[in-house]
Scaffold this motif. Structure first.
Motif, PDB file in Angstrom:
ATOM      1  N   GLU A   2       0.828  -1.204   0.000  1.00 57.48           N
ATOM      2  CA  GLU A   2       0.000   0.000   0.000  1.00 57.48           C
ATOM      3  C   GLU A   2       0.865   1.256   0.000  1.00 57.48           C
ATOM      4  O   GLU A   2       0.558   2.225  -0.714  1.00 57.48           O
ATOM      5  CB  GLU A   2      -0.943  -0.021   1.202  1.00 57.48           C
ATOM      6  CG  GLU A   2      -1.978  -1.148   1.111  1.00 57.48           C
ATOM      7  CD  GLU A   2      -3.040  -1.046   2.190  1.00 57.48           C
ATOM      8  OE1 GLU A   2      -3.019  -0.060   2.943  1.00 57.48           O
ATOM      9  OE2 GLU A   2      -3.893  -1.950   2.263  1.00 57.48           O
ATOM     10  N   GLU A  21      -7.822 -11.446  -4.660  1.00 56.64           N
ATOM     11  CA  GLU A  21      -7.380 -10.581  -3.571  1.00 56.64           C
ATOM     12  C   GLU A  21      -6.017 -11.044  -3.060  1.00 56.64           C
ATOM     13  O   GLU A  21      -5.735 -12.242  -3.036  1.00 56.64           O
ATOM     14  CB  GLU A  21      -8.405 -10.594  -2.420  1.00 56.64           C
ATOM     15  CG  GLU A  21      -9.690  -9.850  -2.707  1.00 56.64           C
ATOM     16  CD  GLU A  21      -9.507  -8.345  -2.813  1.00 56.64           C
ATOM     17  OE1 GLU A  21      -8.377  -7.848  -2.604  1.00 56.64           O
ATOM     18  OE2 GLU A  21     -10.496  -7.657  -3.128  1.00 56.64           O
ATOM     19  N   PRO A  22      -5.171 -10.076  -2.689  1.00 60.40           N
ATOM     20  CA  PRO A  22      -5.405  -8.633  -2.574  1.00 60.40           C
ATOM     21  C   PRO A  22      -5.196  -7.845  -3.864  1.00 60.40           C
ATOM     22  O   PRO A  22      -5.190  -6.618  -3.826  1.00 60.40           O
ATOM     23  CB  PRO A  22      -4.378  -8.218  -1.524  1.00 60.40           C
ATOM     24  CG  PRO A  22      -3.220  -9.137  -1.776  1.00 60.40           C
ATOM     25  CD  PRO A  22      -3.826 -10.456  -2.168  1.00 60.40           C
ATOM     26  N   THR A  53      -7.895  -5.163  -4.600  1.00 61.29           N
ATOM     27  CA  THR A  53      -7.809  -4.013  -3.699  1.00 61.29           C
ATOM     28  C   THR A  53      -6.660  -3.100  -4.083  1.00 61.29           C
ATOM     29  O   THR A  53      -6.812  -1.865  -4.140  1.00 61.29           O
ATOM     30  CB  THR A  53      -7.636  -4.493  -2.247  1.00 61.29           C
ATOM     31  OG1 THR A  53      -8.798  -5.222  -1.861  1.00 61.29           O
ATOM     32  CG2 THR A  53      -7.437  -3.319  -1.295  1.00 61.29           C
ATOM     33  N   GLN A  72      -6.857   0.770  -5.454  1.00 64.73           N
ATOM     34  CA  GLN A  72      -6.132   1.823  -4.745  1.00 64.73           C
ATOM     35  C   GLN A  72      -5.258   2.613  -5.705  1.00 64.73           C
ATOM     36  O   GLN A  72      -5.202   3.855  -5.642  1.00 64.73           O
ATOM     37  CB  GLN A  72      -5.275   1.212  -3.634  1.00 64.73           C
ATOM     38  CG  GLN A  72      -6.070   0.727  -2.424  1.00 64.73           C
ATOM     39  CD  GLN A  72      -5.182   0.063  -1.381  1.00 64.73           C
ATOM     40  OE1 GLN A  72      -4.011  -0.234  -1.630  1.00 64.73           O
ATOM     41  NE2 GLN A  72      -5.737  -0.183  -0.215  1.00 64.73           N
TER      42      GLN A  72
END
Length: 440
Positions: free
Chosen positions: A68, A85-86, A89, A93
């Motif tokens: 992230e 996933e991930p 996500t 993002q």
């Protein structure tokens, strides 16, 4: 000396493809800058395990487990983690932060492509996915850009190297299905659990992407008709040879018209008979090929390696150069084209030829009665091959194998006819029904 704008590139995943992408990006940084007009700086590689063994030795300081944070501030994010996933996500993002995304994740795009492309369009970013269909083979850009002024009629594609290798072994070397799978596994063409490949799931995901792109419509993965190759036998391979065909697992995307006049899209995957003179018949081993039939351009075939770390990395870097050029030139990204909004039609709407193999009781009039059942169902016979196996001395009848080639018929009519054949007193078994593809 030219001063290039610096673009920060974040890489998610360092497997067989990701590690090759990183290596080539570092080794060819100057050349890629000259081609793209931007200095592509690899700012980090997100991995699950810092100490895992890698295919390529890379500077350790590039690795991080904090995906992230790596995504924040990146201009371009390359997702090569795989799975839903991930990865989903992280991609969302990245897009919400305004970064372009490059991915080879066919499963994710097949299941959640509408959401991902929608997120990109909202912020003016772009999703690149050349590697998601046929690895090194360029097909996404040709369909989206080179053939943008043409009308695609049909795509026939061999997009799973594992199944092509298996069927090719059976056809050229006489292997059984079990032996061909064993060899494929030993050579690395097949996973320990072969279901994804052998049962056609991988090819169906790719059919979704091809159909959506070619026909400017949203084609859900759940609507793709799917059949695998696990039931293909050496006898079927031989019957195909005798009739001048080879069996290939095809991903097919086609623009068709239903009986009621509804125009729509067919997306399907199944083992099909391909004429040995067709270009797809010559695709051997683990190679892939995409055969495109366009209204103006005519027939086109794209052929090459459908897997492999460095081969797939080639497609990823091609997307990276395209993304960098867009950043340098400015302007919003190219969104998903769904303006045609054609419905996805069921398998029953498809029209093609068939090869039907039957075991029947060998007695007078059986061939005429079988032909009558086909005629009653609206399926006309083109060819018949008959092999008789005599019965015992005290038995007046034996068994005959009929291999019937049909003229073009609707799938719905064919299925109803097969049910009638199964119920016939003359029929001992409907051995197989294979579709013929690639014919005019």
């Amino acid at each position: 000396m030219i001063e290039y704008r610096t673009l920060r590139v974040a890489l998610l995943g360092a497997g067989s493809v990701g590690s090759q992408v990183a290596r080539l990006l570092l080794e060819n940084r100057e050349e890629l800058a000259a081609r793209s007009g931007a200095d592509l700086q690899l700012v980090g590689i997100a991995v699950r395990n810092l100490d895992a063994k890698r295919d390529v030795e890379l500077p350790r300081e590039l690795y991080t487990t904090d995906a992230e944070t790596l995504i924040v501030g990146a201009d371009i994010v390359i997702e090569l983690m795989g799975g839903i996933e991930p990865a989903k996500t992280y991609i969302l993002q990245a897009l919400n932060a305004g970064a372009d995304v490059i991915t080879g994740n066919k499963a994710l795009l097949a299941e959640h492509g509408a959401e991902i492309f929608g997120a990109a369009e909202q912020v003016g970013a772009e999703v690149y996915y050349e590697a998601a269909v046929a690895a090194a083979i360029p097909i996404i850009r040709p369909l989206r850009d080179s053939l943008a002024g043409d009308n695609i009629k049909r795509i026939l594609a061999i997009v799973n190297g594992s199944t092509n290798y298996i069927l090719d072994r059976m056809d050229r070397f006489g292997d059984s299905m079990a032996d061909a799978q064993k060899t494929a596994f030993e050579l690395g063409f097949l996973e320990a659990d072969p279901t994804l490949d052998v049962e056609g799931y991988d090819a169906a995901q790719k059919a979704t992407l091809l159909a959506s792109l070619a026909f400017h419509s949203s084609v859900p993965a759940s609507g793709v008709h799917r059949e695998g190759i696990s039931q293909i036998t050496p006898e079927q391979i031989q019957a195909a040879k005798d009739a001048g065909y080879v069996i290939k697992l095809l991903a097919i995307a086609e623009r068709i018209t239903d009986e009621d006049g509804t125009e729509g899209v067919s997306a399907r995957v199944y083992p099909a008979l391909v004429d040995r003179n067709h270009p797809l018949a010559s695709v051997h081993g683990g190679n892939n090929a995409v055969f495109v039939e366009a209204e103006a351009a005519g027939p086109l075939m794209f052929y090459g390696a459908g897997a492999g770390g460095v081969q797939t990395a080639s497609a990823i870097l091609g997307d990276l150069v395209s993304a960098a050029r867009r950043h340098v030139a400015g302007g919003p990204g190219l969104g998903e084209s769904t303006h045609a909004d054609l419905p996805l039609l069921p398998i029953g709407s498809v029209t093609t030829k068939y090869q039907i193999s039957l075991l029947v009781t060998d007695r007078p009039g059986v061939l005429a009665r079988i032909a009558g059942i086909l005629s009653d169902g609206g399926v006309s016979v083109e060819t018949v091959q008959q092999t008789v196996q005599p019965g015992e001395e005290d038995d007046a009848t034996g068994t005959a194998t009929l291999v019937i080639g049909t003229h073009a018929a609707r799938e719905a009519a064919l299925q109803a006819t097969v049910e009638a054949l199964t119920a016939s007193e003359d029929t001992q078994a409907v051995v197989s029904v294979l579709r013929v593809e690639g014919a005019e």
